[in-house]
Design a protein around this motif. Structure first.
Motif, mmCIF file in Angstrom:
data_model
loop_
_atom_site.group_PDB
_atom_site.id
_atom_site.type_symbol
_atom_site.label_atom_id
_atom_site.label_comp_id
_atom_site.label_asym_id
_atom_site.label_seq_id
_atom_site.Cartn_x
_atom_site.Cartn_y
_atom_site.Cartn_z
ATOM 1 N N ASN A 231 -0.769 -4.880 -13.135
ATOM 2 C CA ASN A 231 -0.973 -4.935 -11.689
ATOM 3 C C ASN A 231 -2.088 -3.986 -11.320
ATOM 4 O OD1 ASN A 231 -0.564 -5.629 -9.010
ATOM 5 N ND2 ASN A 231 1.675 -5.513 -9.205
ATOM 6 N N TYR A 232 -2.458 -3.993 -10.057
ATOM 7 C CA TYR A 232 -3.457 -3.039 -9.577
ATOM 8 C C TYR A 232 -3.071 -2.660 -8.152
ATOM 9 C CZ TYR A 232 -5.310 -7.221 -7.292
ATOM 10 O OH TYR A 232 -5.439 -8.364 -6.539
ATOM 11 N N SER A 233 -3.500 -1.486 -7.740
ATOM 12 C CA SER A 233 -3.037 -0.977 -6.445
ATOM 13 C C SER A 233 -4.109 -1.047 -5.363
ATOM 14 C CB SER A 233 -2.570 0.473 -6.596
ATOM 15 O OG SER A 233 -3.630 1.275 -7.082
ATOM 16 N N ASP B 60 -7.202 2.625 -9.741
ATOM 17 C CA ASP B 60 -6.599 2.434 -8.414
ATOM 18 C C ASP B 60 -7.666 2.322 -7.325
ATOM 19 O OD1 ASP B 60 -7.524 4.986 -8.378
ATOM 20 O OD2 ASP B 60 -5.614 5.941 -7.861
ATOM 21 N N GLU C 76 -7.037 -2.473 -2.750
ATOM 22 C CA GLU C 76 -7.105 -3.616 -1.831
ATOM 23 C C GLU C 76 -8.495 -4.232 -1.889
ATOM 24 O OE1 GLU C 76 -5.841 -2.656 2.068
ATOM 25 O OE2 GLU C 76 -3.948 -1.768 1.416
ATOM 26 N N ASN D 181 -10.253 0.694 -4.624
ATOM 27 C CA ASN D 181 -10.354 -0.510 -3.816
ATOM 28 C C ASN D 181 -11.443 -1.406 -4.392
ATOM 29 O OD1 ASN D 181 -8.295 -0.096 -1.919
ATOM 30 N ND2 ASN D 181 -9.584 1.335 -0.766
ATOM 31 N N SER E 200 0.825 -1.189 0.000
ATOM 32 C CA SER E 200 0.000 0.000 0.000
ATOM 33 C C SER E 200 0.870 1.253 0.000
ATOM 34 C CB SER E 200 -0.903 0.016 1.225
ATOM 35 O OG SER E 200 -1.750 -1.107 1.227
ATOM 36 N N SER E 201 0.425 2.255 -0.724
ATOM 37 C CA SER E 201 1.142 3.519 -0.712
ATOM 38 C C SER E 201 0.604 4.386 0.418
ATOM 39 C CB SER E 201 0.948 4.221 -2.055
ATOM 40 O OG SER E 201 -0.432 4.441 -2.279
#
Length: 214
Positions: A118-120, A93, A122, A95, A2-3
DNA sequence: TGCCAGGCCCTCTTTAGGGCCTT
């Protein structure tokens, strides 16, 4: 990973998704055959995405019967790579929510890994959250919970967009119940993750702490 | 060789087993 974020993510702004697949496990060679998703922004469904995809081989009779998706329908569908690249752009991006999210996450990870995408966002699981909020429900299958909550539906099950819409309606109903029954107004996405993965014994203390802290 | 999902939760548990839920 996580950023860092300046403030917690909202639980009413996210993407709800559902896969139809050739089977239960990408590790056993199963592939996605349909993706359906809706974007919820501030508690309102504002966009949707649905696409069949050709896995490159014939699907079994059980899956044809179970989903209503035939080999004929898939024969003229774009391949998984084309669809999943487009879908990765749709989720951005945000959730993500799914019913039994561990299943959909496995397929999302597997299909995007093939594309080196990819994906960021959650994941949070609507089934785990429903188990915590509605222990009195007969069971926690999606269709049963939709009936249990008296949510509107069009009678279509086991198609990706229909299931994603029902999951979204269930998610919004759970947000309403958290506010009305537990005093949790506008809970963060991270808090709902925490509730969904808490033990049954720890849940009352967690809810009390959140209510007191407001 | 033989088997074939996997993550999560619950319980007379925890050095484990069984059920739920997704297609």
């Amino acid at each position: 990973m996580s950023s860092p974020q300046s403030r917690p993510a909202r639980a009413d702004t996210l993407v709800v998704l559902d896969f139809e697949t050739t089977g239960l496990s990408p590790n056993q060679g199963d592939r996605a055959i349909e993706i359906g998703a809706v974007l919820i922004e501030q508690g309102v469904i504002t966009a949707s995405y649905q696409q069949l995809m050709n896995p490159g081989f014939s699907i079994g009779n059980f899956i044809e019967q179970f989903t209503g998706i035939s080999n004929g329908m898939l024969a003229c569908a774009p391949n998984c790579a084309q669809v999943m690249a487009e879908f990765a752009d749709f989720i951005g991006d945000h959730n993500l929510v799914a019913h039994n999210a561990s299943f959909d996450r496995r397929f999302l990870d597997a299909e995007l890994a093939r594309l080196r995408r990819n994906y960021s966002g959650e994941f949070c699981c609507s089934m785990l959250l429903a188990r915590r909020l509605y222990p009195q429900a007969a069971n926690h299958k999606l269709a049963s919970l939709v009936s249990f909550k008296g949510l509107a539906h069009d009678g279509v099950f086991h198609r990706a967009l229909a299931d994603a819409k029902m999951t979204a309606e269930l998610w919004l109903a759970m947000l309403r119940d958290l506010e009305e029954l537990h005093g949790l107004k506008a809970p963060s996405f991270q808090l709902l993750q925490q509730i969904s993965t808490s033990t049954k014994a720890a849940l009352p203390r967690l809810l009390r702490a959140q209510a007191v802290g407001r």
